[in-house]
Design a protein around this motif. Sequence first.
Motif, PDB file in Angstrom:
ATOM      1  N   UNK A 186       0.845  -1.184   0.000  1.00  5.81           N
ATOM      2  CA  UNK A 186       0.000   0.000   0.000  1.00  5.81           C
ATOM      3  C   UNK A 186       0.881   1.234   0.000  1.00  5.81           C
ATOM      4  N   UNK A 187       0.384   2.299  -0.602  1.00  5.79           N
ATOM      5  CA  UNK A 187       1.125   3.561  -0.638  1.00  5.79           C
ATOM      6  C   UNK A 187       0.763   4.462   0.533  1.00  5.79           C
ATOM      7  N   UNK A 253     -13.064   3.168   2.938  1.00  2.30           N
ATOM      8  CA  UNK A 253     -12.936   3.454   1.509  1.00  2.30           C
ATOM      9  C   UNK A 253     -11.952   4.580   1.238  1.00  2.30           C
ATOM     10  N   UNK A 254     -11.665   5.388   2.267  1.00  5.82           N
ATOM     11  CA  UNK A 254     -10.676   6.450   2.097  1.00  5.82           C
ATOM     12  C   UNK A 254      -9.241   5.926   2.159  1.00  5.82           C
ATOM     13  N   UNK A 255      -9.075   4.627   2.419  1.00  2.67           N
ATOM     14  CA  UNK A 255      -7.735   4.057   2.503  1.00  2.67           C
ATOM     15  C   UNK A 255      -7.039   4.091   1.151  1.00  2.67           C
ATOM     16  N   UNK A 256      -5.715   4.205   1.156  1.00  2.00           N
ATOM     17  CA  UNK A 256      -4.975   4.157  -0.102  1.00  2.00           C
ATOM     18  C   UNK A 256      -5.184   2.825  -0.814  1.00  2.00           C
ATOM     19  N   UNK A 257      -5.025   2.824  -2.132  1.00  2.00           N
ATOM     20  CA  UNK A 257      -5.122   1.600  -2.917  1.00  2.00           C
ATOM     21  C   UNK A 257      -4.141   0.572  -2.374  1.00  2.00           C
ATOM     22  N   UNK A 258      -4.575  -0.683  -2.341  1.00  2.00           N
ATOM     23  CA  UNK A 258      -3.732  -1.708  -1.729  1.00  2.00           C
ATOM     24  C   UNK A 258      -3.942  -3.059  -2.399  1.00  2.00           C
ATOM     25  N   UNK A 259      -2.925  -3.889  -2.297  1.00  2.00           N
ATOM     26  CA  UNK A 259      -3.027  -5.297  -2.675  1.00  2.00           C
ATOM     27  C   UNK A 259      -2.789  -6.121  -1.422  1.00  2.00           C
ATOM     28  N   UNK A 260      -3.730  -6.994  -1.105  1.00  2.00           N
ATOM     29  CA  UNK A 260      -3.665  -7.778   0.124  1.00  2.00           C
ATOM     30  C   UNK A 260      -3.580  -9.258  -0.221  1.00  2.00           C
ATOM     31  N   UNK A 261      -2.660  -9.950   0.436  1.00  2.00           N
ATOM     32  CA  UNK A 261      -2.553 -11.398   0.234  1.00  2.00           C
ATOM     33  C   UNK A 261      -2.506 -12.070   1.594  1.00  2.00           C
ATOM     34  N   UNK A 262      -3.281 -13.156   1.714  1.00  5.31           N
ATOM     35  CA  UNK A 262      -3.293 -13.910   2.954  1.00  5.31           C
ATOM     36  C   UNK A 262      -3.412 -15.388   2.610  1.00  5.31           C
ATOM     37  N   UNK A 274      -5.563 -13.430  -2.827  1.00  2.00           N
ATOM     38  CA  UNK A 274      -4.921 -12.144  -3.106  1.00  2.00           C
ATOM     39  C   UNK A 274      -5.964 -11.223  -3.722  1.00  2.00           C
ATOM     40  N   UNK A 275      -6.088 -10.017  -3.154  1.00  2.00           N
ATOM     41  CA  UNK A 275      -7.111  -9.075  -3.609  1.00  2.00           C
ATOM     42  C   UNK A 275      -6.496  -7.706  -3.854  1.00  2.00           C
ATOM     43  N   UNK A 276      -6.891  -7.085  -4.959  1.00  2.00           N
ATOM     44  CA  UNK A 276      -6.576  -5.680  -5.198  1.00  2.00           C
ATOM     45  C   UNK A 276      -7.776  -4.857  -4.742  1.00  2.00           C
ATOM     46  N   UNK A 277      -7.519  -3.846  -3.931  1.00  2.00           N
ATOM     47  CA  UNK A 277      -8.597  -3.062  -3.319  1.00  2.00           C
ATOM     48  C   UNK A 277      -8.420  -1.590  -3.678  1.00  2.00           C
ATOM     49  N   UNK A 278      -9.481  -0.974  -4.131  1.00  2.00           N
ATOM     50  CA  UNK A 278      -9.472   0.450  -4.444  1.00  2.00           C
ATOM     51  C   UNK A 278     -10.751   1.074  -3.893  1.00  2.00           C
ATOM     52  N   UNK A 281     -13.199  -1.246  -2.300  1.00  2.00           N
ATOM     53  CA  UNK A 281     -13.894  -2.234  -3.135  1.00  2.00           C
ATOM     54  C   UNK A 281     -12.882  -3.187  -3.756  1.00  2.00           C
ATOM     55  N   UNK A 282     -13.211  -4.460  -3.769  1.00  2.00           N
ATOM     56  CA  UNK A 282     -12.342  -5.475  -4.378  1.00  2.00           C
ATOM     57  C   UNK A 282     -12.453  -5.367  -5.895  1.00  2.00           C
ATOM     58  N   UNK A 283     -11.362  -5.004  -6.550  1.00  2.00           N
ATOM     59  CA  UNK A 283     -11.386  -4.831  -8.011  1.00  2.00           C
ATOM     60  C   UNK A 283     -10.781  -6.033  -8.730  1.00  2.00           C
ATOM     61  N   UNK A 284     -10.056  -6.858  -8.021  1.00  2.00           N
ATOM     62  CA  UNK A 284      -9.498  -8.079  -8.619  1.00  2.00           C
ATOM     63  C   UNK A 284      -9.248  -9.081  -7.504  1.00  2.00           C
ATOM     64  N   UNK A 285      -9.392 -10.352  -7.828  1.00  2.00           N
ATOM     65  CA  UNK A 285      -9.236 -11.381  -6.799  1.00  2.00           C
ATOM     66  C   UNK A 285      -8.692 -12.656  -7.423  1.00  2.00           C
ATOM     67  N   UNK A 286      -7.770 -13.297  -6.703  1.00  2.00           N
ATOM     68  CA  UNK A 286      -7.236 -14.589  -7.145  1.00  2.00           C
ATOM     69  C   UNK A 286      -7.165 -15.528  -5.945  1.00  2.00           C
TER      70      UNK A 286
END
Length: 340
Positions: A186-187, A253-262, A274-278, A281-286
């Motif tokens: 995350x930034x 939702x005000x959080x910086x864009x992030x990629x989360x993996x667990x 693994x989820x990309x969050x913007x 909201x989850x914009x991509x998931x694997x």
Amino acid sequence: MKHSLWLMIEVYTLDKLYKTVYMANGFDPAVNLAAEEYLMATCKENEVIMYLWQNEKTVVIGKHQNPLKECHMKRMKDDHIHLIRRKSGGGAVFHDLNNLNFTFIAHKKHYDEKKQFLVILRALKEYGINGCHTGRNDLTVNQMKFSGNAFMHQDHVSCHHGTLLVDAKLDELSLYLTPPTLKLQSKGIDSVRSRVTNLKAFNPTITVANLKDQLVRAFDQTYNGILSHHQMPTSQMLAPYVVKYNDWDWTFAESPKATVKHEKSFSWGHFSIEMAIKNGIIVNCMISTDALLDEPFLKFQDLLVGKKLKYKEMTILICDLFQDEQVKDGLIELMMNMCV
């Protein structure tokens, strides 16, 4: 003649500085932060406000922080700890009723961070505690931090607020501000972990109640002008602000864009997500798993896209989609570490 006299009195009154003290009468973090924002909006040009307040157990994150990176969400849910985002920057802090928060609010003409820090340090000297202002944000004693500070500016009004660890449960502070082993990119702004201490360790007579009194005295001594105590704004006045601080979109939702993996191994198999969050909201998931069970893991992966990262919504989705109780329990537990 009367008219001229009235003008002279009016000019004299406007030229005075008014030192206004507010004391919060409740411990709800949304209400207390709402009051702070309301006081900024209503602060007069010839006024300096000191506002003292306490929160029940709460993690407060800075404006540019990601709670997944700062907090242990599962522990906080289990222990009913509030999570709230403030409008100022800086790092995450833990509040309980043995932590006293202070806020100074003033128009730019009277906003003076040196004076504001002096109020705190002058009050502590009454207990024989020689605090130091280190860097821009911290107050320390014996090189240990007892106060973190943050600042915000809006139009012509500025706000300086901070914490005072009087007798806080420091073990809980580290418990909730230590995130689980999520792999998260995350930034956002990370909190800086420091050695912290309670003021009570340096003088056992200090309490939140008597520290409030000392702060009011120090405030009065530091500024020239007329001191007065004002009643807190009513719930009706604060209502529009409270709504925001209780809103999931503001907190998460005000959080910086992030990629989360667990990932975690369960009795039924290894599971990785693994989820990309913007904007929350989850914009991509694997998802990948070696589970042998006939469960709709890939459908779960597809259905997550477009969803808000809300724990309750995730729980409903998991319970509706999966049949095996162990899979449900495992995924719900995992999501507790990843959702707000």
